[in-house]
Write a protein that holds these residues in place. Structure first.
Motif, PDB file in Angstrom:
ATOM      1  N   ASN A 199       0.828  -1.208   0.000  1.00  0.00           N
ATOM      2  CA  ASN A 199       0.000   0.000   0.000  1.00  0.00           C
ATOM      3  C   ASN A 199       0.861   1.257   0.000  1.00  0.00           C
ATOM      4  O   ASN A 199       0.517   2.268  -0.632  1.00  0.00           O
ATOM      5  N   LEU A 200       1.989   1.213   0.725  1.00  0.00           N
ATOM      6  CA  LEU A 200       2.874   2.386   0.751  1.00  0.00           C
ATOM      7  C   LEU A 200       3.429   2.684  -0.643  1.00  0.00           C
ATOM      8  O   LEU A 200       3.458   3.845  -1.077  1.00  0.00           O
ATOM      9  N   THR A 201       3.873   1.651  -1.337  1.00  0.00           N
ATOM     10  CA  THR A 201       4.470   1.880  -2.651  1.00  0.00           C
ATOM     11  C   THR A 201       3.426   2.234  -3.707  1.00  0.00           C
ATOM     12  O   THR A 201       3.772   2.788  -4.757  1.00  0.00           O
ATOM     13  N   SER A 202       2.154   1.936  -3.450  1.00  0.00           N
ATOM     14  CA  SER A 202       1.103   2.347  -4.385  1.00  0.00           C
ATOM     15  C   SER A 202       1.088   3.860  -4.542  1.00  0.00           C
ATOM     16  O   SER A 202       0.933   4.386  -5.654  1.00  0.00           O
ATOM     17  N   GLY A 203       1.252   4.569  -3.427  1.00  0.00           N
ATOM     18  CA  GLY A 203       1.282   6.024  -3.489  1.00  0.00           C
ATOM     19  C   GLY A 203       2.528   6.551  -4.171  1.00  0.00           C
ATOM     20  O   GLY A 203       2.481   7.529  -4.936  1.00  0.00           O
ATOM     21  N   VAL A 204       3.668   5.900  -3.901  1.00  0.00           N
ATOM     22  CA  VAL A 204       4.918   6.299  -4.555  1.00  0.00           C
ATOM     23  C   VAL A 204       4.781   6.159  -6.069  1.00  0.00           C
ATOM     24  O   VAL A 204       5.160   7.065  -6.837  1.00  0.00           O
ATOM     25  N   ASP A 205       4.237   5.036  -6.510  1.00  0.00           N
ATOM     26  CA  ASP A 205       4.063   4.797  -7.946  1.00  0.00           C
ATOM     27  C   ASP A 205       3.071   5.779  -8.564  1.00  0.00           C
ATOM     28  O   ASP A 205       3.293   6.277  -9.677  1.00  0.00           O
ATOM     29  N   LEU A 206       1.975   6.053  -7.854  1.00  0.00           N
ATOM     30  CA  LEU A 206       0.967   6.970  -8.385  1.00  0.00           C
ATOM     31  C   LEU A 206       1.545   8.362  -8.576  1.00  0.00           C
ATOM     32  O   LEU A 206       1.325   9.008  -9.624  1.00  0.00           O
ATOM     33  N   ILE A 207       2.271   8.858  -7.601  1.00  0.00           N
ATOM     34  CA  ILE A 207       2.852  10.202  -7.707  1.00  0.00           C
ATOM     35  C   ILE A 207       3.869  10.254  -8.845  1.00  0.00           C
ATOM     36  O   ILE A 207       3.950  11.248  -9.591  1.00  0.00           O
ATOM     37  N   HIS A 208       4.628   9.192  -9.016  1.00  0.00           N
ATOM     38  CA  HIS A 208       5.598   9.160 -10.125  1.00  0.00           C
ATOM     39  C   HIS A 208       4.883   9.243 -11.468  1.00  0.00           C
ATOM     40  O   HIS A 208       5.332   9.942 -12.389  1.00  0.00           O
ATOM     41  N   ARG A 209       3.743   8.534 -11.578  1.00  0.00           N
ATOM     42  CA  ARG A 209       3.004   8.539 -12.842  1.00  0.00           C
ATOM     43  C   ARG A 209       2.315   9.878 -13.095  1.00  0.00           C
ATOM     44  O   ARG A 209       2.313  10.391 -14.215  1.00  0.00           O
ATOM     45  N   VAL A 210       1.710  10.436 -12.049  1.00  0.00           N
ATOM     46  CA  VAL A 210       0.889  11.645 -12.221  1.00  0.00           C
ATOM     47  C   VAL A 210       1.725  12.916 -12.206  1.00  0.00           C
ATOM     48  O   VAL A 210       1.532  13.831 -13.026  1.00  0.00           O
ATOM     49  N   GLU A 211       2.665  12.986 -11.275  1.00  0.00           N
ATOM     50  CA  GLU A 211       3.436  14.225 -11.079  1.00  0.00           C
ATOM     51  C   GLU A 211       4.838  14.151 -11.667  1.00  0.00           C
ATOM     52  O   GLU A 211       5.550  15.150 -11.669  1.00  0.00           O
ATOM     53  N   GLN A 212       5.233  12.952 -12.107  1.00  0.00           N
ATOM     54  CA  GLN A 212       6.594  12.729 -12.601  1.00  0.00           C
ATOM     55  C   GLN A 212       7.646  13.160 -11.574  1.00  0.00           C
ATOM     56  O   GLN A 212       8.680  13.755 -11.898  1.00  0.00           O
ATOM     57  N   GLU A 213       7.372  12.856 -10.313  1.00  0.00           N
ATOM     58  CA  GLU A 213       8.293  13.166  -9.232  1.00  0.00           C
ATOM     59  C   GLU A 213       8.524  11.926  -8.377  1.00  0.00           C
ATOM     60  O   GLU A 213       7.675  11.035  -8.309  1.00  0.00           O
TER      61      GLU A 213
END
Length: 425
Positions: A199-213
């Motif tokens: 669950n923690l890495t789900s947020g990391v992956d989402l931000i990378h996809r959406v914000e490219q950060e």
């Protein structure tokens, strides 16, 4: 230790990290805004939650800014368990639990000063979100194959119970929380237990996809016990932070009863004692284990953190008084009742006339039979409310109602160490 990552390693609090060197650099450049989530799936937090709260406090003490998320939205669903589908609680019940948990968190973080903590609720950004918007704006960034690979999901897929779409979607909601907190507060770190890593890495992956950060996740290990039993559990069940669910006396005793093999690790995880202080306690433990100095320090520190110094003093006084080293009459009814409950004191129904001393010692479980009770009395080893019964006392004599503590209890003791009691109704 000047580096918070070094301190967390020394305390055994880092199990997994997305990029430890990058995180170390971000924390050194700080301050960093970070968050940890707590779902109201019960009326109280428990010992596993306390690990997270104290980890948050360590990061805050190092100059970083915590966001304590109480999941009014995710609490309505619950993250997938290995054992089966969660029972979904009514919205009004969850809302009540949100407030109870907020009150438990508040004393453990600092909500003032330049890096003050902030309490947040994910219901604030999900309540008005339509299903279509959720699927279009968030769901499209998640790949089903990756979601299926999460340990909690794959375990359930291979079980007889399977997994519902409701629990399957939990990781999307938690990922959305991280994205929302980054946008609202500049949050770049999420902490949690290692069992929550997917669950923690789900947020990391989402931000990378959406914000490219790139952002960070840090997971603490699950706390274990040397004897193989589950940490945070007793014969009575889960050890809760709520004093109505686990009394402060029982809470103190849980820590006081820590195994010698575990206590130093617990001191590192659950207290703010320094390496030097813990080193001294470790030396004392090796030289004089029977003194249980380390266990007593642990019990005092953690009970004070969760319940306050005054409550800690009360429960210590109760423990002393039960064994004849204090005045029972000075104990308040709640603390005395909790202390006797830990001894297994039975509730004995009485009429106008109280049971005889012999009957009381048998009913309390301190002796196996009436003859053993008479023998304890004759040998001068029977105590009532810390007063030794004279060996010449008639075994069929009875205490008076004036002897009852708070009109309800008698504390019985056989010899110096075997304590019990009865609640008379």
């Amino acid at each position: 230790m000047t580096d918070i990552i070094d301190e967390l390693h020394w305390r055994g609090l880092i199990a997994l990290s997305t990029d430890e060197q990058a995180l170390r650099a971000a924390l050194a450049a700080g301050p960093v805004t970070y968050y940890c989530g707590f779902d109201p799936t019960a009326p109280s937090l428990h010992m596993g939650n306390l690990v997270q709260l104290l980890t948050m406090r360590r990061l805050q003490d190092a100059g970083h800014r915590p966001l304590a998320l109480v999941g009014g939205a995710t609490g309505l669903i619950g993250d997938p368990k290995m054992t089966g589908e969660r029972t979904l609680n009514a919205p009004d019940i969850v809302a009540g639990w949100v407030e109870r948990i907020r009150r438990q968190i508040e004393p453990l973080l600092d909500f003032s000063g330049p890096n003050a903590a902030t309490m947040v609720n994910n219901l604030d950004w999900t309540a008005g979100l339509s299903a279509i918007d959720f699927l279009r704006d968030i769901g499209k960034h998640f790949r089903v194959g990756r979601m299926l690979s999460k340990e909690s999901v794959s375990a359930r897929l291979n079980s007889e119970q399977g997994i519902s779409f409701t629990e399957f979607s939990y990781q999307i909601l938690q990922g959305m929380d991280f994205l929302e907190l980054k946008r609202r507060y500049g949050c770049i770190l999420q902490t949690g237990g290692s069992d929550q890593w997917g669950n923690l890495t789900s947020g990391v992956d989402l931000i990378h996809r959406v914000e490219q950060e790139s952002v960070h996740a840090l997971a603490t290990p699950l706390i274990t016990k040397a004897d193989g039993t589950k940490f945070g559990k007793t014969e009575g069940g889960t050890v809760w932070l709520d004093p109505e669910m686990t009394s402060p006396y029982a809470f103190f005793q849980f820590w006081l009863n820590s195994d010698d093999r575990d206590v130093i690790n617990y001191l590192k995880v659950f207290t703010f004692r320094t390496a030097d202080e813990i080193g001294e306690l470790e030396k004392e433990l090796a030289e004089r284990p029977a003194a249980r100095t380390a266990q007593r320090a642990l019990a005092r520190d953690v009970t004070t953190l969760v319940h306050g110094a005054e409550e800690t003093e009360r429960v210590e006084a109760a423990a002393q008084a039960l064994f004849g080293f204090g005045t029972l009459q000075d104990l308040d009814a709640r603390t005395l009742g909790a202390a006797l409950a830990e001894t297994g004191a039975p509730r004995v129904e009485t009429g106008d006339e109280l049971p005889t001393y012999v009957e009381l010692f048998v009913q309390s479980g301190l002796v196996p039979s009436r003859s053993a009770a008479r023998r304890a009395l004759a040998e001068g080893g029977a105590y009532v409310n810390n007063t030794r019964l004279d060996p010449g006392t008639d075994p069929e004599a009875r205490p008076s109602h004036d002897d009852l503590l708070h009109g309800r209890w008698l504390v019985l003791r056989r010899g110096k160490r075997t304590v019990g009691g009865v609640e008379l109704a």
